[in-house]
Design an enzyme around this catalytic site. Sequence first.
Site, mmCIF file in Angstrom:
data_model
loop_
_atom_site.group_PDB
_atom_site.id
_atom_site.type_symbol
_atom_site.label_atom_id
_atom_site.label_comp_id
_atom_site.label_asym_id
_atom_site.label_seq_id
_atom_site.Cartn_x
_atom_site.Cartn_y
_atom_site.Cartn_z
ATOM 1 N N ASP A 64 -6.722 -36.122 18.745
ATOM 2 C CA ASP A 64 -5.826 -35.155 18.106
ATOM 3 C C ASP A 64 -5.099 -35.693 16.875
ATOM 4 O O ASP A 64 -4.649 -34.931 16.039
ATOM 5 C CB ASP A 64 -4.780 -34.640 19.117
ATOM 6 C CG ASP A 64 -4.036 -35.780 19.820
ATOM 7 O OD1 ASP A 64 -4.278 -36.948 19.476
ATOM 8 O OD2 ASP A 64 -3.210 -35.502 20.713
ATOM 9 N N HIS A 65 -4.996 -37.017 16.743
ATOM 10 C CA HIS A 65 -4.217 -37.578 15.628
ATOM 11 C C HIS A 65 -5.050 -37.741 14.362
ATOM 12 O O HIS A 65 -4.699 -37.242 13.303
ATOM 13 C CB HIS A 65 -3.648 -38.946 16.013
ATOM 14 C CG HIS A 65 -2.430 -38.889 16.882
ATOM 15 N ND1 HIS A 65 -2.425 -38.302 18.119
ATOM 16 C CD2 HIS A 65 -1.170 -39.347 16.689
ATOM 17 C CE1 HIS A 65 -1.200 -38.417 18.651
ATOM 18 N NE2 HIS A 65 -0.433 -39.042 17.792
ATOM 19 N N ASP A 119 1.442 -42.679 24.138
ATOM 20 C CA ASP A 119 2.096 -41.872 23.124
ATOM 21 C C ASP A 119 3.511 -41.575 23.619
ATOM 22 O O ASP A 119 3.700 -41.215 24.784
ATOM 23 C CB ASP A 119 1.335 -40.562 22.906
ATOM 24 C CG ASP A 119 1.867 -39.857 21.678
ATOM 25 O OD1 ASP A 119 1.225 -39.947 20.618
ATOM 26 O OD2 ASP A 119 2.945 -39.252 21.776
ATOM 27 N N ARG A 379 10.220 -35.637 14.681
ATOM 28 C CA ARG A 379 10.676 -36.846 13.980
ATOM 29 C C ARG A 379 10.775 -36.588 12.486
ATOM 30 O O ARG A 379 9.853 -35.989 11.915
ATOM 31 C CB ARG A 379 9.686 -37.999 14.208
ATOM 32 C CG ARG A 379 9.785 -38.499 15.603
ATOM 33 C CD ARG A 379 8.914 -39.698 15.881
ATOM 34 N NE ARG A 379 9.197 -40.108 17.248
ATOM 35 C CZ ARG A 379 8.344 -40.696 18.050
ATOM 36 N NH1 ARG A 379 7.129 -40.976 17.635
ATOM 37 N NH2 ARG A 379 8.700 -41.018 19.264
ATOM 38 N N SER A 535 7.825 -44.166 18.006
ATOM 39 C CA SER A 535 6.486 -44.126 18.586
ATOM 40 C C SER A 535 6.215 -45.260 19.576
ATOM 41 O O SER A 535 6.863 -46.294 19.557
ATOM 42 C CB SER A 535 5.492 -44.192 17.435
ATOM 43 O OG SER A 535 4.340 -44.889 17.789
ATOM 44 N N ARG A 537 3.377 -46.819 19.486
ATOM 45 C CA ARG A 537 2.227 -47.543 18.918
ATOM 46 C C ARG A 537 2.374 -49.048 19.103
ATOM 47 O O ARG A 537 3.333 -49.659 18.633
ATOM 48 C CB ARG A 537 2.038 -47.176 17.442
ATOM 49 C CG ARG A 537 3.210 -47.491 16.552
ATOM 50 C CD ARG A 537 3.054 -46.881 15.168
ATOM 51 N NE ARG A 537 3.225 -45.441 15.219
ATOM 52 C CZ ARG A 537 3.684 -44.697 14.205
ATOM 53 N NH1 ARG A 537 3.985 -45.245 13.049
ATOM 54 N NH2 ARG A 537 3.813 -43.399 14.326
HETATM 55 C C1 MIC Z 1 4.009 -40.379 16.786
HETATM 56 O O1 MIC Z 1 4.449 -39.263 17.001
HETATM 57 O O2 MIC Z 1 4.617 -41.233 16.108
HETATM 58 C C2 MIC Z 1 2.704 -40.758 17.398
HETATM 59 C C3 MIC Z 1 1.733 -40.907 16.311
HETATM 60 O O3 MIC Z 1 2.247 -39.753 18.247
HETATM 61 C C4 MIC Z 1 2.926 -42.042 18.182
HETATM 62 C C5 MIC Z 1 1.732 -42.700 18.646
HETATM 63 C C6 MIC Z 1 1.025 -43.421 17.569
HETATM 64 O O4 MIC Z 1 1.667 -44.072 16.745
HETATM 65 O O5 MIC Z 1 -0.183 -43.369 17.605
HETATM 66 C C7 MIC Z 1 3.855 -41.935 19.372
HETATM 67 O O6 MIC Z 1 4.767 -41.136 19.332
HETATM 68 O O7 MIC Z 1 3.760 -42.706 20.323
HETATM 69 FE FE1 SF4 Z 2 1.122 -35.810 17.577
HETATM 70 FE FE2 SF4 Z 2 3.079 -37.608 17.896
HETATM 71 FE FE3 SF4 Z 2 3.387 -35.494 16.308
HETATM 72 FE FE4 SF4 Z 2 3.291 -35.137 18.868
HETATM 73 S S1 SF4 Z 2 4.839 -36.274 17.774
HETATM 74 S S2 SF4 Z 2 2.228 -33.914 17.354
HETATM 75 S S3 SF4 Z 2 1.816 -36.667 19.514
HETATM 76 S S4 SF4 Z 2 1.950 -37.177 16.021
#
Ligand code: MIC
Ligand code: SF4
Length: 644
Positions: A64-65, A119, A379, A535, A537
């Site tokens: 999905d990313h 995630d 975010r 995140s 990550r």
């Molecule tokens: C995000 O919202 O920052 C992400 C991308 O979903 C991350 C995960 C990632 O960095 O792949 C998260 O929230 O954990």
């Molecule tokens: Fe995707 Fe993270 Fe954004 Fe949710 S917050 S839509 S998991 S990138």
Amino acid sequence: MGYTIAQKIIKNHLLSGEMKVGTDIGLKIDQTLTQDATGTMAYLEFEAIGVPRVKTEKSVAYIDHNTLQTGFENADDHRFIQTVAKKHGIWFSRPGNGICHQVHLERFGIPGKTLIGSDSHTPTGGGIGMLAMGAGGLDVAVAMGGGAYYITMPQMVRVNLTGKLSAWVSAKDVILEVLRIMSVKGGVGKIIEYAGEGVKTLSVPERATITNMGAELGATTSIFPSDEVTREFLKAQGREEVWTELKSDDDAVYDEEINIDLSKLAPMAACPHSPDNVKTIEEIGPQKIDQVCIGSCTNSSYLDLMRVAAILKGKTVHPGVSLSIAPGSKQVYNMLALNGALGDLIGAGARILECACGPCIGMGQSPNSAGISLRTFNRNFLGRSGTKDGQIYLVSPETAAASALTGVFTDPRTLGAPVEITLPEKFLINDNMVVEPIEESKMDEVEVLRGPNIKPFPKTSPLDASIDASCSLKVGDNITTDHIMPAGAKILPLRSNIPAISQHCFTVCDPEFPRRALELGKSVIVGGSNYGQGSSREHAALAPLYLGVKAVLVKSFARIHRANLINAGILPLTFTNADDYDRIDQGDELALENIREKVEKGEPIVVRNVTKGIEIPVDCDLTERTRDIILAGGLLDYTRESNK
Ligand code: MIC
Ligand code: SF4
């Protein structure tokens, strides 16, 4: 003494430790999820652990990313994940099926079960009464292999909801209010439970919006009871049989209580650049806006988008505004297409995107220079949108749609009679984009396909006897993992290639950092409070590992990032006296003498600032298990050792 909802689930899943706040507990994990941006690493780690078949009740791999596919990298990663999933017993949600959290809530989540996901928004599952937590990829890999997931037993916070939301006020406004009250670090070490009469006025998608964005509090997770509303939702998803009732005992004890009268809330926005910088739309006033983005795992449900469609129907998006909409799942998208709501969105001029994370993670739709963008996401960290000076405001779908029509911040209550949208009795159920894993006896028939962008896990080594290293970077408070390891269309395709992605580490703060760190060979990062928020990550730990960072010394850490540092074998240190933060400058030579022995014996640790000729006491709160992980050089080495 009775139990809270979370304590009941923890008690049922406790593999080690006691339910004593602040101590380490190991939990049995029933379900896992991964997404593609963290998934490639998680599956490389799973392979390295060497367990042939997942031992969870259900593990799902989502794509999905990284769906922009500006080069071969993303598509190669998708193939890798698809084949590795098929081989090892993991269900695979194909690109196009939707955002992991939305799909998991719809199709797989079960009240009372534990779920960890690579995630940070995995707590979305708390909307149906799951104990759902974000974790690093390596923790998810270990859980898939049947290992426990370790957390510090959290405190319990009860948020009492009374009353009912007024027309045009949304679940998003509830979580914005909680963020206003608690701040982005107010939830660290806590589980947020929602209770009170107001709970039954909220549908499951609304509850999920609240638990989803609870991640921004820094909380371990958030959870709602599983009640008749939950049963109705699961029934409409054709899954009534997985429902069980879950509520806290009357005499359950909470460490903290917060009261929110839903009827008193107004539409709000989190202003740049932090989710807790909350003001009402009225306070912000009718400022001009440039962009509106609707979607993300926070606000892309059927309910959200039906409300948006009702607001936009027969109107036109303001000429000064670009409106994009990404439905959260194929189920949502397909239902909107069949009932005509999609036509209303298109007719009004919305730019429809595929159901994926998209602009939320900077994959397209970056706003214009200094552009004001209203987003229904979770975010708004500096630079995350892809435009460094973009001004991102986080709002509800109702506020987003109303403002898209007028071209200025608009309180949706000015729209007049409310739109009444109810959940369908039956959602459109079609799991044709979820691929089943192969039977265990046939796993050898599956070849795991690896593209050239997939590079192995970086080299780790056991903790050194002593560390002599200079401070390669000094940063302030609330550093997010988007600062440490930025995302976006250019960098995300490198998620499976640590040497390449490391070149972008901390470049938001200091473009020279990667080069300097590599030249130094070994170094220490110094930071303020709530370091590593955001995140999950693990790249925010793996890139520093690759660049030779041996220790991170800060005023305080965010939960998941601290765990990721330990998993990567990087020493997480905190100042005993926060004021000592001022006694180290970037470039200072630091010495941690006999550090291995001190960690081993749990003796007090001192950082000697060789440049300034002073000694600084620091803390390194490790449990027996995390101490052994650090000594071994990280969780992978530790797990391999323990499996021998
Ligand atoms: C995000 O919202 O920052 C992400 C991308 O979903 C991350 C995960 C990632 O960095 O792949 C998260 O929230 O954990
Ligand atoms: Fe995707 Fe993270 Fe954004 Fe949710 S917050 S839509 S998991 S990138």
